[in-house]
Design an enzyme around this catalytic site. Structure first.
Site, mmCIF file in Angstrom:
data_model
loop_
_atom_site.group_PDB
_atom_site.id
_atom_site.type_symbol
_atom_site.label_atom_id
_atom_site.label_comp_id
_atom_site.label_asym_id
_atom_site.label_seq_id
_atom_site.Cartn_x
_atom_site.Cartn_y
_atom_site.Cartn_z
ATOM 1 C CG ASN A 177 0.645 -37.917 -6.388
ATOM 2 O OD1 ASN A 177 -0.552 -38.214 -6.349
ATOM 3 N ND2 ASN A 177 1.066 -36.804 -6.967
ATOM 4 C CG ASP A 217 2.801 -35.358 3.360
ATOM 5 O OD1 ASP A 217 1.892 -36.019 2.834
ATOM 6 O OD2 ASP A 217 3.991 -35.449 3.013
ATOM 7 C CB THR A 237 -2.942 -40.338 7.833
ATOM 8 O OG1 THR A 237 -1.762 -40.405 7.050
ATOM 9 C CG2 THR A 237 -2.936 -41.428 8.887
ATOM 10 N N GLY A 247 -2.214 -32.643 6.656
ATOM 11 C CA GLY A 247 -3.285 -33.251 7.461
ATOM 12 C C GLY A 247 -4.640 -33.089 6.789
ATOM 13 C CE LYS A 248 -3.368 -32.674 0.986
ATOM 14 N NZ LYS A 248 -2.022 -32.641 1.573
HETATM 15 P P1 GDP Z 1 -2.256 -35.304 4.189
HETATM 16 O O1 GDP Z 1 -1.515 -35.901 3.065
HETATM 17 O O2 GDP Z 1 -2.352 -33.820 4.103
HETATM 18 O O3 GDP Z 1 -3.600 -35.944 4.420
HETATM 19 O O4 GDP Z 1 -1.394 -35.607 5.498
HETATM 20 P P2 GDP Z 1 -0.680 -37.010 5.875
HETATM 21 O O5 GDP Z 1 -1.716 -37.964 6.314
HETATM 22 O O6 GDP Z 1 0.262 -37.440 4.824
HETATM 23 O O7 GDP Z 1 0.236 -36.536 7.069
HETATM 24 C C1 GDP Z 1 -0.297 -35.967 8.206
HETATM 25 C C2 GDP Z 1 0.119 -36.818 9.422
HETATM 26 O O8 GDP Z 1 -0.161 -36.097 10.606
HETATM 27 C C3 GDP Z 1 -0.673 -38.110 9.559
HETATM 28 O O9 GDP Z 1 0.146 -39.072 10.182
HETATM 29 C C4 GDP Z 1 -1.835 -37.737 10.472
HETATM 30 O O10 GDP Z 1 -2.328 -38.840 11.208
HETATM 31 C C5 GDP Z 1 -1.158 -36.756 11.389
HETATM 32 N N1 GDP Z 1 -2.013 -35.669 11.905
HETATM 33 C C6 GDP Z 1 -2.993 -34.973 11.264
HETATM 34 N N2 GDP Z 1 -3.457 -33.980 12.070
HETATM 35 C C7 GDP Z 1 -2.753 -34.078 13.220
HETATM 36 C C8 GDP Z 1 -2.735 -33.296 14.423
HETATM 37 O O11 GDP Z 1 -3.447 -32.320 14.590
HETATM 38 N N3 GDP Z 1 -1.840 -33.701 15.388
HETATM 39 C C9 GDP Z 1 -1.002 -34.775 15.237
HETATM 40 N N4 GDP Z 1 -0.169 -35.067 16.208
HETATM 41 N N5 GDP Z 1 -0.981 -35.496 14.109
HETATM 42 C C10 GDP Z 1 -1.834 -35.145 13.120
HETATM 43 P P1 IMO Z 2 -0.341 -35.544 -0.115
HETATM 44 O O1 IMO Z 2 -1.662 -35.495 -0.860
HETATM 45 C C1 IMO Z 2 3.941 -34.649 -0.036
HETATM 46 C C2 IMO Z 2 6.044 -34.715 -3.901
HETATM 47 C C3 IMO Z 2 7.069 -35.807 -4.115
HETATM 48 C C4 IMO Z 2 8.008 -35.135 -5.102
HETATM 49 C C5 IMO Z 2 7.077 -34.290 -5.961
HETATM 50 C C6 IMO Z 2 6.679 -34.951 -7.282
HETATM 51 O O2 IMO Z 2 -0.195 -36.754 0.740
HETATM 52 O O3 IMO Z 2 -0.093 -34.261 0.586
HETATM 53 P P2 IMO Z 2 5.087 -36.989 -7.902
HETATM 54 O O4 IMO Z 2 5.118 -38.429 -7.467
HETATM 55 O O5 IMO Z 2 3.835 -36.281 -7.602
HETATM 56 O O6 IMO Z 2 5.498 -36.819 -9.338
HETATM 57 O O7 IMO Z 2 6.263 -36.296 -7.039
HETATM 58 O O8 IMO Z 2 5.903 -34.080 -5.177
HETATM 59 N N1 IMO Z 2 4.691 -35.185 -3.501
HETATM 60 C C7 IMO Z 2 4.199 -35.085 -2.259
HETATM 61 N N2 IMO Z 2 4.730 -34.636 -1.119
HETATM 62 N N3 IMO Z 2 2.641 -35.045 -0.039
HETATM 63 C C8 IMO Z 2 2.076 -35.459 -1.195
HETATM 64 O O9 IMO Z 2 0.748 -35.742 -1.277
HETATM 65 C C9 IMO Z 2 2.848 -35.534 -2.362
HETATM 66 N N4 IMO Z 2 2.602 -35.913 -3.636
HETATM 67 C C10 IMO Z 2 3.732 -35.679 -4.313
HETATM 68 O O10 IMO Z 2 7.725 -36.147 -2.924
HETATM 69 O O11 IMO Z 2 8.884 -34.238 -4.459
HETATM 70 MG MG MG Z 3 0.172 -37.113 2.723
#
Ligand code: GDP
Ligand code: IMO
Ligand code: MG
Length: 438
Positions: free
Chosen positions: A38, A13, A42, A15-16
């Site tokens: 999993n 999470d 976003t 921000g990939k």
């Molecule tokens: P990912 O799994 O690494 O792609 O990250 P997620 O999407 O799960 O979580 C990142 C969250 O932060 C999302 O709600 C994005 O819209 C938000 N986000 C990403 N980059 C930025 C940033 O630079 N600033 C803010 N405020 N939000 C961001």
């Molecule tokens: P992105 O790509 C954050 C966490 C789960 C749990 C552990 C194992 O959005 O960054 P799983 O369902 O993979 O067997 O769960 O890993 N987890 C994540 N946490 N971002 C993710 O993906 C995750 N994918 C799995 O919360 O602790």
């Molecule tokens: Mg994520």
């Protein structure tokens, strides 16, 4: 880039999704190479928000090919729903191909994910319940169904004939009450296979054809380094390799193809799931990060635990991934804080720990040692948008100091800085670096 790998450096999470969508404008191909639904990536374009679980985050760029590689575990139900969603928003998804070697998540994987977690007691990871662990277990144990089987009704029937009774016994062994139906499973999954059939191909061959033509490839990691099955906080992480090296095995290319490894670094730390978190904040600063940063799971909606940035974690990530550059995200979320702390090392048992420990017992007893930076005066949403448009020089001096410290301490170039959710709310430092080197 000819080939850049984008990976998460923390606990996911970071921000990939946003970073990959941004970089995809310059890429010919984007490849997801590990993990499954999993992931929750976003991407915000205008007022539209997409949360990709399986679709690569380059899917909104029509001229960019998007590949789901062999290293991914794919839930056809989730993928079909995602394809329908992007189509509903006028994106075609015609630029998607799926590896014939990718493994399929079956209904019994999701059931076993729940039952295994229930049985694990203190070893629970707090999984996303998407069947990830059990499907990778089947891949390694050679009980898996691959996409090539899903699109071939005879092969699917034959495998289900062996697997369904076996999985039923496993469910019972875990004291589960769920009853699997061979006929229902076959009919449903055969239909999924037929719906996806036109997109399933040998993506290794396809990717190679791009590479030999010198096309630009972007590999999109899921999860984060500290969730990696080998390098993460075992047993609280996920079941795949989440580090840069996994791009080779999960897409079917040699390491020589990759010439840039970009680590995505959130300006603080978040974690959804269980396990030790030395720099965790359970006070109002942690609440500030959670609410201002919208730190709620993209896949499960669970609140994410938050804390200060942790250099012990990040130096480890720099090493195991071979980071060349970093994209620091969510800098804007620190707006309004008085100071920023950085965990530089841990105190443990009267000594100093600088290398991330393998032992969860040790990690749970590590106390953070902080260095403090002054924070900038609140910039605000409009202000950050202006900074994004003007570039690094327009950043508050305290932000520049924090970012420069991160880049130096991690030992990787500062490539991008995220200052908001939207696609254009990003400061791109690469153009400046390229100009300087000309
Ligand atoms: P990912 O799994 O690494 O792609 O990250 P997620 O999407 O799960 O979580 C990142 C969250 O932060 C999302 O709600 C994005 O819209 C938000 N986000 C990403 N980059 C930025 C940033 O630079 N600033 C803010 N405020 N939000 C961001
Ligand atoms: P992105 O790509 C954050 C966490 C789960 C749990 C552990 C194992 O959005 O960054 P799983 O369902 O993979 O067997 O769960 O890993 N987890 C994540 N946490 N971002 C993710 O993906 C995750 N994918 C799995 O919360 O602790
Ligand atoms: Mg994520």
């Amino acid at each position: 880039m000819p080939a850049t790998v984008v990976i998460g450096t923390q606990w996911g999470d970071e921000g990939k999704g946003k970073v990959v969508d941004y970089l995809a404008k310059e890429a010919d191909v984007v490849v997801r190479f590990q993990g499954g639904p999993n992931a929750g990536h976003t991407v915000k374009v205008g007022e539209d928000i997409f949360r990709f679980h399986l679709l690569p985050s380059g899917i909104l760029r029509a001229r960019t090919m998007n590949i789901i590689g062999n290293g991914v575990v794919l839930d056809p139900e989730v993928l079909l729903a995602e394809i329908a969603e992007v189509r509903g928003k006028r994106y075609s998804a015609d630029n998607l191909r799926i590896s014939d070697r990718a493994h399929v998540i079956m209904p019994y994987h999701r059931i076993l994910d729940r039952l295994e977690e229930e049985a694990k007691s203190g070893m629970k990871a707090g999984t996303t319940m998407r069947g990830i662990g059990p499907s990778y277990e089947d891949k390694v144990g050679r009980f898996g169904i691959r996409m090539v089987d899903l699109v071939d009704p005879d092969a699917l029937k034959e495998k289900l004939g062996v697997l369904v009774p076996l999985k039923q016994r496993m469910i019972q062994a875990f004291r589960g009450v769920d009853i699997l139906s061979m006929e229902e499973t076959f009919t449903k999954y055969m239909d999924y296979g037929q719906q996806l059939r036109s997109k399933v191909t040998d993506t290794g061959v396809l990717l190679h054809s791009y590479i030999v033509k010198g096309k630009r490839v972007l590999f999109e990691g899921a999860q984060g380094t500290h969730l990696c099955i080998d390098h993460g906080i075992y047993p609280y992480g996920t079941s795949s390799n989440c580090v840069s090296g996994a791009a080779c095995t999960g897409a079917g290319v040699g390491p020589g193809v990759i010439d840039d490894v970009m680590g995505v670094v959130k300006a603080y730390t978040s974690r959804v799931g269980t396990g030790p978190f030395p720099a965790e904040l359970t006070d109002e600063i942690g609440n500030h990060m959670q609410s201002k940063g919208g730190e709620f799971g993209t896949t499960t909606g669970r609140p994410r635990r938050c804390g200060w940035i942790d250099m012990v974690m990040l130096r480890y990530s720099a090493r195991v991934n071979g980071l060349d550059s970093i994209a620091v995200t969510k800098l804007d979320v620190l707006d309004g804080l008085e100071e920023i702390k950085v965990c530089e090392s841990y105190q443990y048992d009267g000594g100093i720990v600088k290398d991330f420990p393998a032992s969860m017992k040790v990690l749970s007893r590590c106390k953070p040692i902080y260095k403090t930076f002054p924070c900038w005066k609140e910039v605000g949403e409009e202000g950050w948008r202006k900074v994004a448009a003007k570039g690094f020089t327009a950043m508050p001096p305290e932000a520049k100091k924090y970012l420069t410290y991160l880049s130096k301490s991690i030992g990787a170039k500062l490539a991008l800085v995220g200052v908001g959710k939207r696609r254009d709310e990003i400061v791109d430092m690469r153009a400046k670096a390229r100009k300087r080197s000309r």
